[in-house]
Every structure is written in C-alpha cells, then in structure tokens.
Enzyme design. Structure first.
Site, short mmCIF file in Angstrom:
data_model
loop_
_atom_site.label_atom_id
_atom_site.label_comp_id
_atom_site.label_asym_id
_atom_site.label_seq_id
_atom_site.Cartn_x
_atom_site.Cartn_y
_atom_site.Cartn_z
CG ASN A 9 -87.53 33.38 0.97
OD1 ASN A 9 -86.59 33.84 1.62
ND2 ASN A 9 -87.37 32.76 -0.20
CE LYS A 11 -87.46 35.36 -2.91
NZ LYS A 11 -87.63 35.13 -4.34
CG HIS A 99 -86.07 29.45 -2.56
ND1 HIS A 99 -85.71 30.07 -3.74
CD2 HIS A 99 -87.26 30.00 -2.21
CE1 HIS A 99 -86.64 30.96 -4.06
NE2 HIS A 99 -87.59 30.94 -3.15
CD GLU A 101 -84.78 33.31 -5.38
OE1 GLU A 101 -84.43 33.59 -4.21
OE2 GLU A 101 -85.78 33.83 -5.93
CD GLU A 171 -91.54 28.93 -3.47
OE1 GLU A 171 -92.15 29.89 -3.03
OE2 GLU A 171 -90.30 28.87 -3.52
N GLY A 177 -91.16 35.65 -8.29
CA GLY A 177 -90.64 37.01 -8.49
C GLY A 177 -90.94 37.59 -9.85
CB SER A 217 -96.28 36.05 -8.53
OG SER A 217 -95.01 36.20 -9.15
C1 PEP Z 1 -90.22 32.78 -3.21
O1 PEP Z 1 -89.12 33.27 -3.43
O2 PEP Z 1 -90.31 31.78 -2.50
C2 PEP Z 1 -91.39 33.43 -3.81
C3 PEP Z 1 -92.49 32.76 -3.84
O3 PEP Z 1 -91.19 34.70 -4.30
P1 PEP Z 1 -92.34 35.69 -4.86
O4 PEP Z 1 -93.49 35.64 -3.89
O5 PEP Z 1 -91.68 37.03 -4.88
O6 PEP Z 1 -92.72 35.20 -6.21
#
Ligand code: PEP
Length: 261
Positions: A9, A11, A99, A101, A171, A177, A217
């Site tokens: 992703n 973003k 997601h 976000e 997630e 993040g 992460s």
């Molecule tokens: C995500 O935004 O789906 C995600 C898992 O981000 P990160 O790997 O940066 O934690």
C-alpha cells in the site's frame, strides 16, 4: 493450501516516474533470486495517478496491481471518486477497502465498506478488506468484538463463491506506521478468530480458503514470524513497500516461512 499474498500500500507516495522505477526494481528482483516470488502472490497499490503507468510497467510479469479505495456507484456526480470500472480500465485487479486511515480520516464506515466490497466483487475486482482495533479498544479488551463486527459487516450479503475471493487484512491500528508491530502470537490469535467468524458465515471449507493478511509495521526482519503462523497468509505492507529491497525481503521471508510450514 492458501497461497500467501503480499500487497504494498503505497498510500500518498510516489509520482508516476517513481512508481514505475519501484515496480521495475521489483521485477528485476523477481527474475533473479526471487523467481516466481517464492510462491507468493504480489500486488502493488499505487496512488490513483500512477496506476496505469505501473500496470503497464509490470505487464507480462506476475505482479498484479490494485487501488487503495473505490466508490461503490458505477458513475455519476461524485466529485473526486473513482469507480470499479475505472480501476479495471486503469489496470487494477485488486482494491483495498476500509483501510483504517480511510475509516478514521475520510468517513468510511462498516456500511460503506460493505457497499464497496459488493461493488468490487460485482465488477470483477478482488477486495482486500482491512479490519483492526485501536489501542484503546485493545487495552479495553474489545479487540475480538470490534474485529468480529467489522468482518460480519464487510461480508454482509456477500455470497459464498464471491466471499472466497476476498482477502482480509488484519491491521491493528496502533501498529500501522508506528514501527510497533503486533507480536506474531497476538496477530495469529486475532486471525484465527477472523477465520472462525468466516466459518460462521460460510462454513469451514470456504473459510479455510479465504486468505488473511497481517498488516502493521511489517519488515523483512519480522515477516518470517508472521508468515509462520497458521492463519496468517501474507501481509499488507505500508512503509516497507516503498523500497524494493525491503519489499522483496518481505516476499523472501514469507516464502521461507511457508516452505517450512
Ligand atoms: C498499512 O498502512 O496498511 C500498513 C500496514 O502500514 P505500515 O506497514 O507502514 O505499518
């Protein structure tokens, strides 16, 4: 045996030229040591503006392309939105839906996530549906309830043969993040719970076909642990998908863990 799926992703990162360069670096990795991506399915989810160019760049390779969101209507006066047909036209076969976000900042709800899932499937796009709890919810012991409710809502009214095509991305919001990943054992516990919920909807045979990713992460150094868990079938990767070496390291680690299982 479920085929692991690793999705990046991106973003709101990467111009067209930067996205094509990243895709090309990944393709170069795929022809070398990572032949056949170690048995993993690989999906890149660039921002809308780079989808067409990235799809052209990966044509003929095993890399697939997805979008980061979609609108459920087929067309109309929805300023700023993009339809399923437009995504397919641009070269997508996947779309990320719900997601955290988008849920937190752009008004996605369990109901709109469900509409997007149904629209995507009806159009022939495969959804990656994101679910996960906040830190407050985890600390209040609400993880199971929150995730179960999100899964039930996302799959509401989705028939079994369509449901089997969906990928669920677990997630935990506090791990996205932040550099603070869940432990593999905690993630496995939630993913097993998700499979039990799916079993309640579709029965155990279909539930055992549905892939569940962990996201939050993920890095090359921790992926092997996640991929070694029984109910984790790959990862949705944010930050580490922006760098070809890290993203290929995650694919490599997934392949290693799955071969050992
Ligand atoms: C995500 O935004 O789906 C995600 C898992 O981000 P990160 O790997 O940066 O934690």
């Amino acid at each position: 045996m479920r085929k692991p799926i690793i999705a990046g992703n991106w973003k709101m990162h990467k111009t067209i030229a930067e996205g094509v360069a990243l895709a090309s670096d990944l393709m170069a990795a795929a022809t070398g040591e990572l032949a056949d991506f170690n048995g993993c399915e690989v999906v890149l989810c660039p921002p809308f503006t780079a989808i067409r160019a990235v799809a052209d760049a990966v044509k003929g390779s095993a890399i697939q392309v997805g979008a980061q969101d979609v609108h459920w209507e087929s067309h109309g006066a929805f300023t700023g939105e993009v339809s399923c047909a437009m995504l397919i036209d641009a070269g997508c076969s996947w779309v990320i839906v719900g997601h955290s976000e988008r849920r937190a900042m752009f008004g996605d709800t369990d109901e709109s996530v469900n509409r997007k899932v149904k629209a995507a499937l009806a159009a022939g796009l495969k959804p990656i549906v994101c679910v996960g709890e906040s830190l407050d919810q985890r600390e209040s012991g609400l993880t199971h309830d929150i995730v179960t409710a999100q899964v039930l809502a996302a799959f509401n009214g989705v028939p079994a043969q369509q449901g089997a095509k969906v990928v669920v991305a677990y997630e935990p919001i506090w791990a996205i993040g932040t550099g603070r990943a869940s432990s593999a054992a905690d993630a496995q516990e939630v993913c097993a719970g998700i499979r039990t919920t799916l079993s309640g909807i579709y029965g155990s045979e279909i539930a055992s076909e549905i892939r569940i990713q962990y996201g939050g992460s993920v890095k090359p150094g921790n992926m092997q642990e996640f991929a070694g868990e029984a109910d984790i079938d790959g990862a949705l990767v944010g930050g580490a998908s922006l760098n070809a070496a890290d993203f290929s390291g995650i694919i490599r680690a997934t392949g290693v863990a799955k071969n050992r299982r």
